[in-house]
Design a protein around this motif. Structure first.
Motif, PDB file in Angstrom:
ATOM      1  N   ALA A  99       0.854  -1.396   0.166  1.00 14.85           N
ATOM      2  CA  ALA A  99       0.020  -0.072   0.031  1.00 14.85           C
ATOM      3  C   ALA A  99       1.037   1.221   0.019  1.00 14.85           C
ATOM      4  O   ALA A  99       2.081   1.191   0.564  1.00 14.85           O
ATOM      5  N   GLY A 100       0.292   2.178  -0.509  1.00 12.27           N
ATOM      6  CA  GLY A 100       1.005   3.634  -0.609  1.00 12.27           C
ATOM      7  C   GLY A 100       0.211   4.638   0.314  1.00 12.27           C
ATOM      8  O   GLY A 100      -0.949   4.034   1.020  1.00 12.27           O
ATOM      9  N   GLY A 101       0.373   5.765   0.350  1.00 12.45           N
ATOM     10  CA  GLY A 101      -0.374   6.739   1.197  1.00 12.45           C
ATOM     11  C   GLY A 101      -1.665   7.216   0.561  1.00 12.45           C
ATOM     12  O   GLY A 101      -2.512   7.564   1.153  1.00 12.45           O
ATOM     13  N   SER A 102      -2.043   6.737  -0.799  1.00 11.73           N
ATOM     14  CA  SER A 102      -3.159   7.040  -1.422  1.00 11.73           C
ATOM     15  C   SER A 102      -4.545   6.324  -1.013  1.00 11.73           C
ATOM     16  O   SER A 102      -5.603   6.610  -1.326  1.00 11.73           O
ATOM     17  N   GLY A 103      -4.316   5.073  -0.323  1.00  5.87           N
ATOM     18  CA  GLY A 103      -5.157   4.025   0.063  1.00  5.87           C
ATOM     19  C   GLY A 103      -5.350   2.825  -0.929  1.00  5.87           C
ATOM     20  O   GLY A 103      -5.957   2.199  -0.660  1.00  5.87           O
ATOM     21  N   LYS A 104      -4.722   3.213  -1.999  1.00  2.45           N
ATOM     22  CA  LYS A 104      -4.807   1.845  -3.111  1.00  2.45           C
ATOM     23  C   LYS A 104      -3.657   1.089  -2.767  1.00  2.45           C
ATOM     24  O   LYS A 104      -2.777   1.282  -2.021  1.00  2.45           O
ATOM     25  N   SER A 105      -3.930  -0.475  -3.023  1.00  3.76           N
ATOM     26  CA  SER A 105      -3.163  -1.505  -2.684  1.00  3.76           C
ATOM     27  C   SER A 105      -2.962  -2.631  -3.545  1.00  3.76           C
ATOM     28  O   SER A 105      -3.846  -2.586  -4.478  1.00  3.76           O
ATOM     29  N   PHE A 106      -2.140  -3.611  -3.417  1.00  8.29           N
ATOM     30  CA  PHE A 106      -1.905  -4.470  -4.279  1.00  8.29           C
ATOM     31  C   PHE A 106      -1.903  -5.733  -3.224  1.00  8.29           C
ATOM     32  O   PHE A 106      -1.135  -5.558  -2.118  1.00  8.29           O
ATOM     33  N   GLN A 107      -2.669  -6.841  -3.378  1.00  5.74           N
ATOM     34  CA  GLN A 107      -2.424  -8.033  -2.521  1.00  5.74           C
ATOM     35  C   GLN A 107      -1.300  -8.905  -3.104  1.00  5.74           C
ATOM     36  O   GLN A 107      -0.962  -8.824  -3.825  1.00  5.74           O
ATOM     37  N   MET A 108      -0.721  -9.483  -1.828  1.00  2.00           N
ATOM     38  CA  MET A 108       0.184 -10.269  -1.944  1.00  2.00           C
ATOM     39  C   MET A 108      -0.234 -11.573  -1.698  1.00  2.00           C
ATOM     40  O   MET A 108      -0.866 -11.840  -0.490  1.00  2.00           O
ATOM     41  N   LEU A 109      -0.244 -12.682  -2.493  1.00  2.28           N
ATOM     42  CA  LEU A 109      -1.004 -13.955  -2.322  1.00  2.28           C
ATOM     43  C   LEU A 109       0.037 -15.026  -2.968  1.00  2.28           C
ATOM     44  O   LEU A 109       0.943 -14.805  -3.829  1.00  2.28           O
ATOM     45  N   ASP A 110      -0.366 -16.191  -2.952  1.00  2.00           N
ATOM     46  CA  ASP A 110       0.349 -17.374  -3.503  1.00  2.00           C
ATOM     47  C   ASP A 110       1.689 -17.512  -3.317  1.00  2.00           C
ATOM     48  O   ASP A 110       2.635 -17.565  -4.327  1.00  2.00           O
ATOM     49  N   PHE A 111       2.241 -17.130  -1.990  1.00  2.15           N
ATOM     50  CA  PHE A 111       3.814 -17.330  -1.653  1.00  2.15           C
ATOM     51  C   PHE A 111       4.227 -18.571  -1.925  1.00  2.15           C
ATOM     52  O   PHE A 111       3.919 -19.647  -1.537  1.00  2.15           O
TER      53      PHE A 111
END
Length: 154
Positions: free
Chosen positions: A96-108
């Motif tokens: 996540a950044g400061g804007s509220g947008k994010s990317f999920q991390m999965l399938d490690f």
């Protein structure tokens, strides 16, 4: 031009043997999904990073600026010469950044030795998938960072 840098800022480690205990982590190379321009967010798009550092992505959604790097972590303070039953890596917080947008991390994905060395250290190599939201909105130009947990089971 919007450049997104995606990397894992911090992480935790738990070693499980007779009772739960904390181990120390030395970052040899922090996992990083690289820097990208997100040109399309009309569906969820992935950047797939393998533990050996190889990767793939959908060129319809992303323009690569700098490549991802697999994570390499030394977990120390573990019992010496002890077999490792498994290693589990999970997302604690998304990229996540400061804007509220994010990317999920999965399938490690991870690779680990069969046992700790004579000093009680295990080197863990980590890869994962970074997934965009797919909500149609744009990603601002900022650095996105998140947290992971590494659990070593004996």
């Amino acid at each position: 031009m919007r450049v997104l840098s995606l990397f894992v800022l911090a992480f935790g480690c738990v070693a499980l043997f007779a009772s739960a205990s904390k181990a120390a982590v030395t970052t040899i190379q922090a996992i990083s999904f690289g820097s990208w321009i997100v040109k399309k967010n009309d569906a969820q798009y992935d950047i797939i990073l393998n533990p050996d550092g190889t990767y793939s992505y959908d060129s319809a959604a992303y323009i690569e600026i700098s490549p991802p790097r697999g994570g390499i972590y030394d977990i120390d303070g573990l019992p010496a010469n002890t077999a490792i039953a498994s290693v589990t890596v999970t997302q604690v917080s998304p990229l996540a950044g400061g804007s509220g947008k994010s990317f999920q991390m999965l399938d490690f994905q991870e690779t680990h030795p069969a046992s700790t060395d004579a000093s009680g250290v295990a080197r863990i190599n980590i890869g994962a998938t970074s997934r965009s939201s797919g909500d149609g909105s744009s990603y601002p130009d900022e650095t996105y960072s998140g947290n992971i947990n590494i659990q070593v089971n004996f």
